[in-house]
Design a protein around this motif. Sequence first.
Motif, PDB file in Angstrom:
ATOM      1  N   LEU A  37      81.092   1.628 -31.138  1.00 16.05           N
ATOM      2  CA  LEU A  37      82.208   0.714 -31.379  1.00 16.05           C
ATOM      3  C   LEU A  37      82.889   0.331 -30.076  1.00 16.05           C
ATOM      4  O   LEU A  37      83.189  -0.848 -29.846  1.00 16.05           O
ATOM      5  CB  LEU A  37      83.213   1.358 -32.338  1.00 16.05           C
ATOM      6  CG  LEU A  37      84.479   0.549 -32.633  1.00 16.05           C
ATOM      7  CD1 LEU A  37      84.135  -0.730 -33.366  1.00 16.05           C
ATOM      8  CD2 LEU A  37      85.462   1.381 -33.425  1.00 16.05           C
ATOM      9  N   ALA A  38      83.124   1.296 -29.196  1.00 13.71           N
ATOM     10  CA  ALA A  38      83.764   1.010 -27.912  1.00 13.71           C
ATOM     11  C   ALA A  38      82.928   0.052 -27.070  1.00 13.71           C
ATOM     12  O   ALA A  38      83.462  -0.887 -26.465  1.00 13.71           O
ATOM     13  CB  ALA A  38      84.014   2.302 -27.152  1.00 13.71           C
ATOM     14  N   CYS A  80      80.517   0.895 -37.719  1.00 10.81           N
ATOM     15  CA  CYS A  80      80.496   2.097 -36.884  1.00 10.81           C
ATOM     16  C   CYS A  80      81.323   3.251 -37.441  1.00 10.81           C
ATOM     17  O   CYS A  80      81.050   4.408 -37.131  1.00 10.81           O
ATOM     18  CB  CYS A  80      80.988   1.761 -35.480  1.00 10.81           C
ATOM     19  SG  CYS A  80      79.861   0.681 -34.585  1.00 10.81           S
ATOM     20  N   VAL A  81      82.340   2.950 -38.232  1.00 10.28           N
ATOM     21  CA  VAL A  81      83.194   3.998 -38.790  1.00 10.28           C
ATOM     22  C   VAL A  81      82.948   4.043 -40.288  1.00 10.28           C
ATOM     23  O   VAL A  81      83.185   3.064 -40.986  1.00 10.28           O
ATOM     24  CB  VAL A  81      84.676   3.721 -38.488  1.00 10.28           C
ATOM     25  CG1 VAL A  81      85.557   4.777 -39.114  1.00 10.28           C
ATOM     26  CG2 VAL A  81      84.905   3.651 -36.990  1.00 10.28           C
ATOM     27  N   PRO A  82      82.460   5.150 -40.804  1.00 12.51           N
ATOM     28  CA  PRO A  82      82.178   5.235 -42.243  1.00 12.51           C
ATOM     29  C   PRO A  82      83.429   4.964 -43.083  1.00 12.51           C
ATOM     30  O   PRO A  82      84.539   5.281 -42.679  1.00 12.51           O
ATOM     31  CB  PRO A  82      81.705   6.685 -42.432  1.00 12.51           C
ATOM     32  CG  PRO A  82      81.299   7.135 -41.088  1.00 12.51           C
ATOM     33  CD  PRO A  82      82.104   6.366 -40.104  1.00 12.51           C
ATOM     34  N   SER A  83      83.214   4.412 -44.232  1.00  7.65           N
ATOM     35  CA  SER A  83      84.310   4.024 -45.116  1.00  7.65           C
ATOM     36  C   SER A  83      85.142   5.229 -45.547  1.00  7.65           C
ATOM     37  O   SER A  83      84.617   6.247 -45.962  1.00  7.65           O
ATOM     38  CB  SER A  83      83.740   3.344 -46.360  1.00  7.65           C
ATOM     39  OG  SER A  83      84.777   3.022 -47.249  1.00  7.65           O
ATOM     40  N   LEU A  87      93.938 -10.449 -29.102  1.00  4.10           N
ATOM     41  CA  LEU A  87      94.088 -10.809 -30.506  1.00  4.10           C
ATOM     42  C   LEU A  87      92.771 -10.740 -31.262  1.00  4.10           C
ATOM     43  O   LEU A  87      92.712 -10.266 -32.395  1.00  4.10           O
ATOM     44  CB  LEU A  87      94.672 -12.217 -30.629  1.00  4.10           C
ATOM     45  CG  LEU A  87      96.124 -12.372 -30.193  1.00  4.10           C
ATOM     46  CD1 LEU A  87      96.511 -13.847 -30.188  1.00  4.10           C
ATOM     47  CD2 LEU A  87      97.034 -11.588 -31.088  1.00  4.10           C
ATOM     48  N   LEU A  88      91.710 -11.218 -30.655  1.00  5.32           N
ATOM     49  CA  LEU A  88      90.428 -11.304 -31.356  1.00  5.32           C
ATOM     50  C   LEU A  88      89.726  -9.958 -31.474  1.00  5.32           C
ATOM     51  O   LEU A  88      89.086  -9.667 -32.485  1.00  5.32           O
ATOM     52  CB  LEU A  88      89.510 -12.285 -30.637  1.00  5.32           C
ATOM     53  CG  LEU A  88      89.993 -13.732 -30.568  1.00  5.32           C
ATOM     54  CD1 LEU A  88      89.042 -14.560 -29.730  1.00  5.32           C
ATOM     55  CD2 LEU A  88      90.163 -14.320 -31.941  1.00  5.32           C
ATOM     56  N   VAL A  89      89.832  -9.133 -30.454  1.00  9.63           N
ATOM     57  CA  VAL A  89      89.050  -7.904 -30.406  1.00  9.63           C
ATOM     58  C   VAL A  89      89.835  -6.698 -30.907  1.00  9.63           C
ATOM     59  O   VAL A  89      89.277  -5.835 -31.590  1.00  9.63           O
ATOM     60  CB  VAL A  89      88.536  -7.668 -28.963  1.00  9.63           C
ATOM     61  CG1 VAL A  89      87.844  -6.340 -28.837  1.00  9.63           C
ATOM     62  CG2 VAL A  89      87.603  -8.788 -28.555  1.00  9.63           C
ATOM     63  N   ALA A  90      91.105  -6.619 -30.624  1.00  8.28           N
ATOM     64  CA  ALA A  90      91.857  -5.400 -30.926  1.00  8.28           C
ATOM     65  C   ALA A  90      92.563  -5.413 -32.279  1.00  8.28           C
ATOM     66  O   ALA A  90      92.747  -4.357 -32.884  1.00  8.28           O
ATOM     67  CB  ALA A  90      92.883  -5.140 -29.826  1.00  8.28           C
ATOM     68  N   VAL A  91      92.958  -6.561 -32.769  1.00  2.00           N
ATOM     69  CA  VAL A  91      93.789  -6.599 -33.979  1.00  2.00           C
ATOM     70  C   VAL A  91      93.009  -6.189 -35.226  1.00  2.00           C
ATOM     71  O   VAL A  91      93.493  -5.377 -36.022  1.00  2.00           O
ATOM     72  CB  VAL A  91      94.438  -7.989 -34.141  1.00  2.00           C
ATOM     73  CG1 VAL A  91      95.087  -8.131 -35.498  1.00  2.00           C
ATOM     74  CG2 VAL A  91      95.467  -8.216 -33.046  1.00  2.00           C
ATOM     75  N   ALA A 104      84.279  -8.193 -34.287  1.00  2.00           N
ATOM     76  CA  ALA A 104      84.998  -6.959 -33.958  1.00  2.00           C
ATOM     77  C   ALA A 104      85.328  -6.171 -35.217  1.00  2.00           C
ATOM     78  O   ALA A 104      85.181  -4.942 -35.258  1.00  2.00           O
ATOM     79  CB  ALA A 104      86.268  -7.280 -33.185  1.00  2.00           C
ATOM     80  N   THR A 105      85.744  -6.872 -36.259  1.00  2.00           N
ATOM     81  CA  THR A 105      86.071  -6.205 -37.513  1.00  2.00           C
ATOM     82  C   THR A 105      84.819  -5.622 -38.157  1.00  2.00           C
ATOM     83  O   THR A 105      84.821  -4.493 -38.654  1.00  2.00           O
ATOM     84  CB  THR A 105      86.773  -7.190 -38.466  1.00  2.00           C
ATOM     85  OG1 THR A 105      87.915  -7.732 -37.797  1.00  2.00           O
ATOM     86  CG2 THR A 105      87.204  -6.522 -39.736  1.00  2.00           C
ATOM     87  N   ALA A 106      83.734  -6.388 -38.139  1.00  2.00           N
ATOM     88  CA  ALA A 106      82.475  -5.909 -38.709  1.00  2.00           C
ATOM     89  C   ALA A 106      81.939  -4.701 -37.929  1.00  2.00           C
ATOM     90  O   ALA A 106      81.385  -3.771 -38.519  1.00  2.00           O
ATOM     91  CB  ALA A 106      81.441  -7.022 -38.724  1.00  2.00           C
ATOM     92  N   ALA A 107      82.122  -4.701 -36.615  1.00  2.31           N
ATOM     93  CA  ALA A 107      81.682  -3.563 -35.811  1.00  2.31           C
ATOM     94  C   ALA A 107      82.442  -2.304 -36.209  1.00  2.31           C
ATOM     95  O   ALA A 107      81.854  -1.220 -36.300  1.00  2.31           O
ATOM     96  CB  ALA A 107      81.892  -3.850 -34.327  1.00  2.31           C
TER      97      ALA A 107
END
Length: 142
Positions: A57-58, A35-38, A79-83, A28-31
């Motif tokens: 990303l969605a 998906c969102v430029p730095s 916890l795993l997907v949203a945080v 999730a964090t890597a996605a």
Amino acid sequence: MTEKLLSPLRTRPWPERWLIRMLGAGGATAAYVVCVPSGSVPVSVAGEVSGGGGVVLAVILVCLAGYFGHRDDLAWPLLLVAVGPAVLMYVSFESEQPLAWAFATLVIAAGALIAATVGRCFRPRGGEDSADGLVCAAAHRS
């Protein structure tokens, strides 16, 4: 192999359980990072998602939440997907738009919970919690 990928995590040994959970949080964090430029804010002032990265990303987050909702307890997908994405989004907003961050975090969390609930409805019917039966029965009626 399919049984191992789709069986409830509570039946798996604890190292495998935690490895899968950490891979999900990392995914999730890597996605979000991909998906969102730095350094960019993914939501404009008008509230529109910039580019197709937000849609991708969605889709990734909903799929991950549904998968973990199917395999694990209901709180874990949140916890795993949203945080992870929420923390990265908070850093990228740099407290310029706290209401936009709060709204985006709420949308991500609600989407993760809804996808996890839908994923739970596709569990096999043997040995389920009583609350799962009520939620899935209500979903099948309408």
